[in-house]
Motif scaffolding. Structure first.
Motif: not given
Length: 541
Positions: A245-253, A326-328
Motif C-alpha cells: 500500500l502507498f502513503s504519500k509524504g511531502v516535505h518543503l524546504i 519554498v526553495i525546494a
C-alpha cells in the motif's frame, strides 16, 4: 559517464549469480552485502539510484517511537538495535539529535502519558542516547521561543538519529561500496520482464539512454523495485504473500526559520507526526500522510498548503510562510508491506518494517517495505537467503558496511592538518572541510587532498552556497555514475534542495561543473536539466 558505459557493456548478454532490480536502499544494501561476500552480482535501476522513496524521506534514522502506540514492541526493539548499530558503524553520518515535542490540548493521550512512552523508548534503546525530559509549556518556550505554546498541554525532549547529509547520498554510498567489490551496476537501465528458462532467469533490459535492449542471465532474481515491486512481479508471474500500500509524504524546504539544532516535533492537524528539521542554513518541514493507489505521485497545491498551514499554526513566526518561501520540495510514496492479497488494512497504522518473500523453486526474492534504519539487517538477510538457495558465498563473514577504521581517518586528518585544509573552508560552508570530505568520501577523501595539493583551485566552490568543491565534482565524474545533471544536483549532493533553481542555473560555475561531469555533452545535459525542471515547476503551479 565512462563508468556507466563500461558497466552497461559488461551487462550485455552477461551471466551473474544474482541480478538485482532497483537501486533504492533495499537493492543497494543487497548489492553491497552480496558483492563484498564474493557473489557475482549485477544491479540496475530504471532511473537513477535512490531516485524515488529513498531520496524523499525525512532524513531520519530512528527507532520507530511512533510504533509504541500500536504496541509493536518487538519491532521497536529491532529498530532501536538497528539504529544503534548504524550510529556505531557510521559515526560521521548517523548522528544523535534532540527532538523537542509539543503535545497540544485535546490530544488523544495526556502529555505526561506520551512522555512515559519516551522513557520506555529510551529503555528499549538500551540507554544509548541521552535521557528524555518532561517539559511544561513554559519549559518548551524557554528552550525554543519559536514554538507556539498557546494550546500546548506540555511536551518533552528525547533523542533519536538523523542523516547529516541526505538520504540519497547515504544510499549511493552502498552502491559505490558494491562497485568497489565488483558489482556491475548501472542506472537508467529498465527491466522489461524476465523468464525462467533452463534453471536461469533471462531478463530483458533496456538502456533508456540509448534505447538498446539486451538480455542478462542470472541464477537468482531479486525484485527490489521499491514501490514498483508488485508491478514487476506481474511481469514475471510471481505470486507473493505480501503486497504494497502507498502513503504519500511531502516535505518543503525553506530558508532557516529558527536557529535551533533540535528537530521540533508536533502532531499535525490530521494526527500525523510533523517535523521542523534543521538542514544547515535551511529548514525542512513536513510531512503529509495521504493514501495513494499508485506509486506515481505529484505534490499538489493542497499538499503544499497543508504543510504551510501547519507550520504557521505551530510556530510563532515573524510572518507566515507562503509558497513563495519554498526553495525546494520533496514528494514520494512510502511502500507499506501488507500481508495477504484481500481485505483492506488500517493503512495509517502500517509500519515500515520490511518483508522478503522467497520463491525457492524459481529462485526469486521480492523485498517489500523497509526503511533506512533497518537497512543493514536487509543486506545481511539477503545474503543468508542467497546462500540457502545454493549460491556460493565465498566470504560469508565479510563485513560490508561502516566507515573506514580509525587508522585511515587519523591519516586523513593528519594530512589535512599539515596542508591547512580547514583554512580553505568557504565562509558559506556549514562545517569544516575535513569533516565534510571524510563523511562523504571516507578513504577516497585522501585522494582529494592530493588533488588540492597539486592544484589549490580544486578547493574552490563552483556553485555559490552549494558546499561542493571542484575536486568533489571531478571525483563524482569519475566514480559516481552521473548520467544526468539532476543526478548530481539532487541525489549525489543536495544542491538543488538548498539552492533555488534560478540561482543554480545562473551560477557562474555551473557550466564548468557540467564540462567536468559530461565533457562534450555538457551543453546538452545542462539544457536537459533546464527544460525538465521548468516543466516540473510549471506542473506544480
Amino acid at each position: 559517464m565512462e563508468l556507466r558505459a563500461s558497466n552497461v557493456s559488461k551487462l550485455r548478454d552477461g551471466y551473474f549469480d544474482v541480478l538485482i532490480l532497483g537501486g533504492g536502499i533495499n537493492g543497494a544494501v543487497s548489492a553491497a552485502s552480496l558483492a563484498a561476500k564474493g557473489v557475482k552480482v549485477a544491479l540496475v535501476d530504471k532511473g537513477d539510484f535512490a531516485g524515488l522513496t529513498s531520496s524523499n524521506s525525512s532524513n531520519l534514522a530512528w527507532g520507530g517511537i511512533k510504533y509504541l502506540e500500536n504496541h509493536e514492541y518487538l519491532l521497536v526493539d529491532k529498530l532501536c538495535r538497528s539504529r544503534n548499530h548504524l550510529m556505531r558503524s557510521y559515526p560521521s553520518t548517523v548522528k544523535e539529535i534532540r527532538f523537542l515535542t509539543t503535545i497540544q490540548k485535546g490530544f488523544r493521550l495526556p502529555a505526561f502519558v506520551v512522555y512515559l512512552g519516551t522513557i520506555l523508548y529510551w529503555i528499549i534503546g538500551r540507554f544509548v542516547t541521552r535521557a528524555p525530559k518532561y517539559l511544561s509549556p513554559a519549559g518548551l518556550s524557554k528552550r525554543e521561543e519559536v514554538i507556539n505554546t498557546s494550546r500546548a498541554a506540555g511536551g518533552f525532549e528525547y533523542s533519536d538519529c538523523y542523516l547529516y547529509d541526505n538520504d540519497a547520498r547515504f544510499v549511493f554510498n552502498f552502491i559505490r561500496t558494491s562497485l568497489n567489490y565488483g558489482c556491475i551496476a548501472a542506472n537508467y537501465v529498465e527491466s522489461l520482464g524476465a523468464q525462467r528458462k533452463g534453471g536461469l532467469w533471462h531478463s530483458t533490459l533496456k538502456d533508456t539512454i540509448s534505447g538498446d535492449t539486451f538480455t542478462v542471465r542470472s541464477r537468482v532474481l531479486i525484485n527490489a523495485c521499491g514501490p514498483y515491486v508488485d508491478q514487476h512481479n506481474k511481469l514475471t508471474g510471481q505470486q507473493t504473500e505480501h503486497r504494497h500500500l502507498f502513503s504519500k509524504g511531502v516535505h518543503l524546504i525553506v530558508d532557516r526559520i529558527c536557529d535551533t539544532q533540535r528537530i521540533l516535533t508536533f502532531f499535525a492537524s490530521d494526527g500525523r507526526l510533523f517535523f521542523v528539521i534543521p538542514m544547515g542554513p535551511k529548514t525542512c518541514i513536513g510531512t503529509t500522510d495521504t493514501q495513494e493507489s499508485s506509486p506515481e505521485v505529484e505534490l499538489t497545491a493542497a499538499d503544499r498548503q497543508f504543510v504551510l498551514d501547519n507550520v504557521n499554526a505551530l510556530l510563532k513566526l515573524e510572518r507566515p510562510l507562503t509558497a513563495a518561501d519554498v526553495i525546494a520540495e520533496r514528494c514520494g510514496v512510502r511502500p507499506l508491506a501488507l500481508k495477504g492479497r484481500d481485505g483492506v488494512a488500517d493503512w495509517v497504522k502500517l509500519s515500515r518494517k520490511h518483508a522478503i518473500d522467497i520463491n525457492n523453486k524459481d529462485q526469486h526474492l521480492s523485498i517489500f517495505g523497509g526503511k533506512l534504519t533497518d537497512c543493514l539487517n536487509v543486506g545481511d538477510e539477503v545474503s543468508e537467503i542467497i546462500a540457502k538457495l545454493g549460491i556460493a558465498v565465498p566470504f560469508p563473514d565479510k563485513r560490508w558496511y561502516g566507515e573506514p577504521g580509525n587508522s585511515v581517518k587519523e591519516e586523513f586528518m593528519h594530512q589535512a592538518k599539515l596542508m591547512g585544509l580547514d583554512d580553505m573552508t568557504d565562509a558559506s560552508s556549514s562545517e569544516p572541510l575535513t569533516q565534510r570530505l571524510w563523511r562523504r568520501y571516507g578513504r577516497s577523501a585522501i585522494e582529494m587532498l592530493e588533488m588540492i595539493r597539486e592544484d589549490p583551485s580544486c578547493a574552490e566552490l563552483l556553485i555559490e552556497n552549494a558546499e561542493y568543491l571542484r575536486c568533489e565534482i571531478e571525483h563524482a565524474a569519475r566514480r559516481e555514475m552521473i548520467t544526468k545533471l539532476e543526478d548530481f544536483l539532487r541525489r549525489r549532493s543536495k544542491i538543488s534542495l538548498v539552492v533555488r533553481r534560478d540561482e543554480i542555473i545562473n551560477a557562474p560555475g555551473l557550466k564548468e561543473a557540467c564540462e567536468i561531469l559530461f565533457g562534450d555533452e555538457a551543453e546538452a545535459k545542462l539544457q536537459e536539466y533546464v527544460e525538465a525542471t521548468a516543466e516540473r515547476r510549471a506542473s506544480d503551479v
